[in-house]
Enzyme design. Structure first.
Site, PDB file in Angstrom:
ATOM      1  N   GLY A   8       0.837  -1.194   0.000  1.00 13.21           N
ATOM      2  CA  GLY A   8       0.000   0.000   0.000  1.00 13.21           C
ATOM      3  C   GLY A   8       0.870   1.242   0.000  1.00 13.21           C
ATOM      4  O   GLY A   8       2.024   1.222  -0.429  1.00 13.21           O
ATOM      5  N   GLY A   9       0.314   2.306   0.532  1.00 14.46           N
ATOM      6  CA  GLY A   9       1.040   3.581   0.571  1.00 14.46           C
ATOM      7  C   GLY A   9       2.318   3.501   1.374  1.00 14.46           C
ATOM      8  O   GLY A   9       3.217   4.337   1.231  1.00 14.46           O
TER       9      GLY A   9
END
Ligand code: HXC
Length: 514
Positions: free
Chosen positions: A169-170
């Site tokens: 993810g981020g």
């Protein structure tokens, strides 16, 4: 007092246990060390001082009010590597999957701030399921706090990311903002979206390893700078890299007191280039014959192999080396090699590491694929990086220096301090064959034997330009040297540039072609 002492010792023991013995055993079974074991291996013996070992999360959603782990899934603090101060954080997968909560982020930010204030590197050991899902937006904000600090610290202190488990993810963007990424084979991976999302969106079936494992990121994306086969080897490699780097942008790299150079390499260097100038050779042999024994550390060795970048030492002093690699795609410059070398040059320049370039480049790679993917913009990154670099910069032209690539590869006109060439250098707008075809097109086509005419004209052009002397006559190279003279000459040349002081025009920041 006895009880108070016991309470402290008990609290410490609880914190050290992280998510409990069962989860620690699971971590070990997967071939991974725990967060604390990693920190202790990374830092000098007995040097680690932990900070925030009793910090706990404040969340109450989804049963978190009943689950408390002192330290909250990340071990933070400072210690030394080879005697030099280093800040560190190490995510503990045994605690809620090493997920990042508000307080977990706060702990990381604290050590990042201390590293900045004290001018020391920060090393992050990543092993995390990402944002703590139960906390929602506060954990996302915690990531943002880290990204912000990564960016502010960029070019001020070295930042190293070591991926030793999941990183998805981020969360991948914190490592991406740092200077170097290490990954461990088989146990670490990085991706913006995992295989399940990939399958839903693009219908591709791919494993985590193929999508974002150490090998994929070393060979395909270039995201991974250094690969290790296990945690222990990885941490050793990080310690080794740190010996090449300064503590911050105001300091120079440390100078080891000892270095070795096997003088037989001055003989070996004479025979590396093949007789035929269109035959390949491994430029790393040239590097090896010039720098201190065993001192070359290649960065991104498996990505864009047509350019070689890495750190080495010359009489104990750190250098950043950029070298075209004739054994891969003839050493041509393309998008990936320009990006790779451009970023490396900027790191060296930010941290006062002098640059040494070995040049043997036939030009930029032609074709629709490269043009449509933006070779113009990406090639300009390397050009920009060299143009703005103010550290001592020297180029040795080994063989081909053709076309725009001659300019780009640290030529004197873009600010290099000294350029030298071997007698085998060929410095021209293009190779003799192509040049003859263009400028003698009419003569060749009208000749009785066009093939013979072409060869004759090719030889004429080669005679004129396939040497270093036209460039030397105009001062574009400062001297023509024998291969065996290279090391001694470079030692003196870099010594002469030791006090070089050059500043860029005052500006907020440049606008590198991203
Ligand atoms: C809370 C988490 C967690 C998370 C894992 N855990 N990830 N808890 N938040 N993000 C917990 C699990 O519930 C489990 O708890 C323990 O950690 C171990 O996880 P397992 O799934 O049992 O381990 P494993 O099988 O090894 O799988 C690891 C994993 C998987 C692949 C990382 O846990 C996973 O997919 N997690 C979610 C990943 C994710 O989507 N994160 C959000 C990404 S978005 P128990 O108690 O059972 O041991 C993101 C945004 C960042 O991060 C934004 C920045 C801008």
């Amino acid at each position: 007092m006895k009880n108070k002492r016991e309470e402290l010792l008990q609290r410490r023991a609880n914190s050290v246990l992280g998510g409990g013995q069962e989860r620690i055993d699971k971590q070990h079974k997967q071939g991974k060390l725990t967060a604390r074991e990693r920190v202790l291996l990374l830092l000098d013996e007995n040097s680690f001082q932990e900070t925030g070992m009793f910090i706990e999360h404040r969340s109450t959603y989804f049963g978190l009010d009943k689950v408390h782990y002192p330290g909250d899934g990340v071990v933070t603090g400072y210690g030394t590597i080879h005697g030099r101060l280093t800040y560190v954080f190490s995510q503990d997968f045994t605690v809620l999957g090493g997920s990042l909560s508000e307080t977990h982020a706060l702990k990381i930010c604290k050590v990042m701030d201390l590293a900045m204030k004290n001018g020391a590197p920060i090393i992050g050991l990543n092993d995390s399921g990402g944002a703590r899902i139960q906390e929602g937006v506060v954990s996302l904000a915690g990531y943002a706090d880290i990204f912000y600090r990564n960016t502010r610290a960029s070019g001020v202190i070295p930042q190293i990311s070591v991926i030793m488990g999941p990183c998805a993810g981020g969360a991948v963007y914190s490592p991406a903002l740092t200077d170097f990424i290490f990954m461990v084979e088989d146990t670490s991976y990085m991706f913006v979206t995992g295989p399940n999302v990939v399958k839903t969106v693009t219908h591709e079936e791919v494993t985590s390893e193929d999508l974002g494992g150490a090998k994929s990121h070393a060979e395909r994306s270039g995201v991974n700078h250094f690969t290790a086969s296990n945690d222990v080897e990885c941490l050793k490699k990080v310690r080794d890299l740190m010996t090449y780097l300064p503590q911050n942008a105001n300091e120079l790299a440390p100078e080891p007191t000892q270095f070795a150079f096997n003088s037989s390499k001055n003989e070996a260097i004479k025979n590396i280039l093949p007789e035929n100038s269109s035959m390949p050779y491994d430029v790393r042999k040239v590097i090896d014959c010039v720098v201190d024994d065993e001192s070359f550390r290649e960065v991104q060795a498996d990505f864009a192999k047509n350019i070689v970048v890495g750190f080495a030492r010359l009489e104990g002093r750190t250098l950043g080396i950029v070298a075209n690699q004739p054994s891969a795609m003839a050493g041509v410059l393309d998008i990936d090699s320009s990006r790779k070398a451009g970023r490396f040059v900027r790191f060296c320049d930010a941290f006062n590491i002098p640059l040494l370039v070995f040049e043997d480049v036939p030009g930029f790679l032609p074709g629709t694929d490269q043009e449509w993917k933006g070779i113009i913009t990406h090639g300009a990154k390397l050009l920009y990086a060299f143009c703005e670099a103010t550290v001592p910069r020297i180029t040795v032209i080994l063989r081909k220096a053709y076309g725009g690539a001659f300019d780009v590869m640290n030529s004197k006109n873009i600010g290099a301090d000294l350029n030298f060439a071997w007698p085998t250098a060929e410095i021209a707008v293009m190779g003799a064959k192509g040049a003859a075809e263009i400028i003698f097109k009419k003569e060749i086509s009208q000749a009785e034997n066009p093939e013979a005419k072409w060869l004759e004209k090719e030889a004429e052009y080669a005679d004129k330009f396939a040497n270093p002397y036209r460039a030397a006559e105009r001062g574009f190279v400062d001297d023509v040297i024998l291969p065996e003279e290279t090391r001694e000459l470079l030692i003196k040349a870099f010594a002469s540039l030791e006090k070089k002081a050059e500043t860029l025009p005052l500006k907020k920041h440049g606008n590198i072609p991203l």
